[in-house]
Scaffold this active site. Structure first.
Site, PDB file in Angstrom:
ATOM      1  N   CYS A   1       0.879  -1.241   0.097  1.00 23.22           N
ATOM      2  CA  CYS A   1       0.132   0.108   0.148  1.00 23.22           C
ATOM      3  C   CYS A   1       0.890   1.552  -0.111  1.00 23.22           C
ATOM      4  O   CYS A   1       0.587   2.198  -0.794  1.00 23.22           O
ATOM      5  CB  CYS A   1      -1.018  -0.149   1.300  1.00 23.22           C
ATOM      6  SG  CYS A   1      -0.182   0.055   2.849  1.00 23.22           S
TER       7      CYS A   1
ATOM      8  N   HIS B   1      -2.809   1.479   6.957  1.00 24.18           N
ATOM      9  CA  HIS B   1      -3.054   1.140   5.461  1.00 24.18           C
ATOM     10  C   HIS B   1      -2.971   2.678   4.695  1.00 24.18           C
ATOM     11  O   HIS B   1      -3.444   3.793   5.681  1.00 24.18           O
ATOM     12  CB  HIS B   1      -4.447   0.679   5.228  1.00 24.18           C
ATOM     13  CG  HIS B   1      -4.837   0.458   3.759  1.00 24.18           C
ATOM     14  ND1 HIS B   1      -3.771  -0.032   2.938  1.00 24.18           N
ATOM     15  CD2 HIS B   1      -5.829   0.809   3.111  1.00 24.18           C
ATOM     16  CE1 HIS B   1      -4.567  -0.092   1.765  1.00 24.18           C
ATOM     17  NE2 HIS B   1      -5.593   0.419   1.782  1.00 24.18           N
TER      18      HIS B   1
ATOM     19  N   HIS C   1      -5.723   2.270  -4.316  1.00 21.88           N
ATOM     20  CA  HIS C   1      -4.688   1.770  -3.311  1.00 21.88           C
ATOM     21  C   HIS C   1      -4.319   0.251  -3.698  1.00 21.88           C
ATOM     22  O   HIS C   1      -4.855  -0.537  -4.581  1.00 21.88           O
ATOM     23  CB  HIS C   1      -5.648   1.594  -1.977  1.00 21.88           C
ATOM     24  CG  HIS C   1      -6.537   0.526  -1.739  1.00 21.88           C
ATOM     25  ND1 HIS C   1      -6.969  -0.140  -0.652  1.00 21.88           N
ATOM     26  CD2 HIS C   1      -7.398   0.060  -2.626  1.00 21.88           C
ATOM     27  CE1 HIS C   1      -8.060  -0.788  -0.994  1.00 21.88           C
ATOM     28  NE2 HIS C   1      -8.414  -0.839  -2.000  1.00 21.88           N
TER      29      HIS C   1
END
Length: 332
Positions: free
Chosen positions: A248, A296, A308
């Protein structure tokens, strides 16, 4: 189902047991993927901290060397004036006649008295100046030595901290490797249809890339988003930073690098740079962070969507933000 699985906390399922059904397998993948990505981001943070500590140690060692050199020069200065101090002390001990009263008592004529007093003034002034320089040199040596000792202690502490950080990094890497192995084991047990369902769609229904990117400014967050969108469909891989596979934070770093912007490596580091942005003020290209421990990160793509790299088994995609606990946002 796949949106927002890059970070978060483990749900507490037994990672050693293989799933007994397709539904259980998918849920296990979600739980283990979250745990593994969380460990990955922590390990990356520890690696960055380790590099920082090593840099601090090198700086402290260089400072120690410089301060030691100053102390050595000060000691050399002290040694230069030590003979003068020794001679003065010996003369005083032996009762040398260096006072004006002594000059009066031993002078045979007024002229001799004047000459002796003049000589005494010169000697006194020279001795006083030498004594002042001696004291200054001594104080300088003492201060330099004190600073050098402090620098040595700083270097020693930095070395200890670096060693502890390194040990922690090794432990976290080991944990991460175990978690990844368990995720892969669970993933391999999934039927092909479940794997496809888990991966989901790369774009949500109605997503219009061209309209989103109209009027983008070169070097802006929107242009970074445009760069990132070219990687949709690329696989998620732990620790990967591109150009064809990502985790990520690696995707965010890569996307901004394509438009000339330096972004830190990990999600927690990325959350400390740029300009804070309220969720209500988000614009395409802003960097969005999720979960309380910021494990994240993605790039805002407008209309509540983000680009993402989600988790193992899920390619880079545009997905809704709503299912992932929002933490904060930054504009680079």
């Amino acid at each position: 189902m796949a949106a927002g699985l890059c970070g978060g906390g483990s749900a507490g399922a037994d990672p050693a047991a293989l799933p007994g059904s397709a539904t259980e397998a998918v849920q296990r993948m979600i739980e283990l993927s979250r745990e593994s990505e969380q460990l990955n981001q922590q390990a990356l943070d520890v690696a960055a901290e380790f590099d920082t500590k090593l840099a601090e140690q090198r700086i402290a060692e260089a400072d120690l060397a410089a301060r030691t050199d100053v102390a050595n020069r000060a000691r050399d200065e002290v040694r230069r004036y030590q003979p003068v101090i020794d001679r003065t002390a010996i003369a005083a001990y032996q009762g040398a006649r260096t006072s004006r009263l002594a000059a009066v008592l031993v002078s045979d004529s007024p002229q001799q008295l004047l000459d002796q007093m003049s000589a005494l003034d010169v000697i006194t002034a020279q001795t006083s100046a030498q004594l002042d320089r001696y004291e200054q040199a001594t104080e300088s040596a003492a201060a330099a030595e004190s600073t050098a000792r402090a620098a040595a202690e700083t270097a020693h502490q930095a070395a200890r901290q670096a060693e502890a950080t390194h040990s922690d990094l090794i432990r976290k890497r080991s944990e991460l490797g175990d978690a990844i192995a368990k995720v892969i084991q669970a993933w391999n047990a999934l039927p092909a249809v479940d794997k496809s369902s888990f991966a989901g769609s790369p774009f949500p229904a109605g997503f219009d890339r061209d309209t989103l990117l109209e009027g983008l400014v070169p070097g802006s967050g929107t242009s970074a988003l445009a760069a990132g969108l070219t990687r949709v469909g690329d696989p998620y891989v732990w620790g990967a930073t591109g150009p064809s596979q990502f985790d990520c934070s690696g995707l965010v770093q890569w996307a901004f690098a394509q438009v000339g912007k330096k972004v830190p490596r990990t999600s927690s580091q990325q959350a400390r740079h740029g300009v804070p942005v309220a969720r209500s003020d988000l614009q395409p290209g802003d960097v969005v962070f999720f979960y309380p421990d910021i494990t994240h990160v993605g790039i805002y793509a407008g209309n509540g969507l983000m680009l993402h790299a989600s988790t193992f088994g899920v390619p880079v995609a545009v997905a809704p933000m709503g299912s992932t606990p929002f933490h904060s946002a930054r504009r680079y």
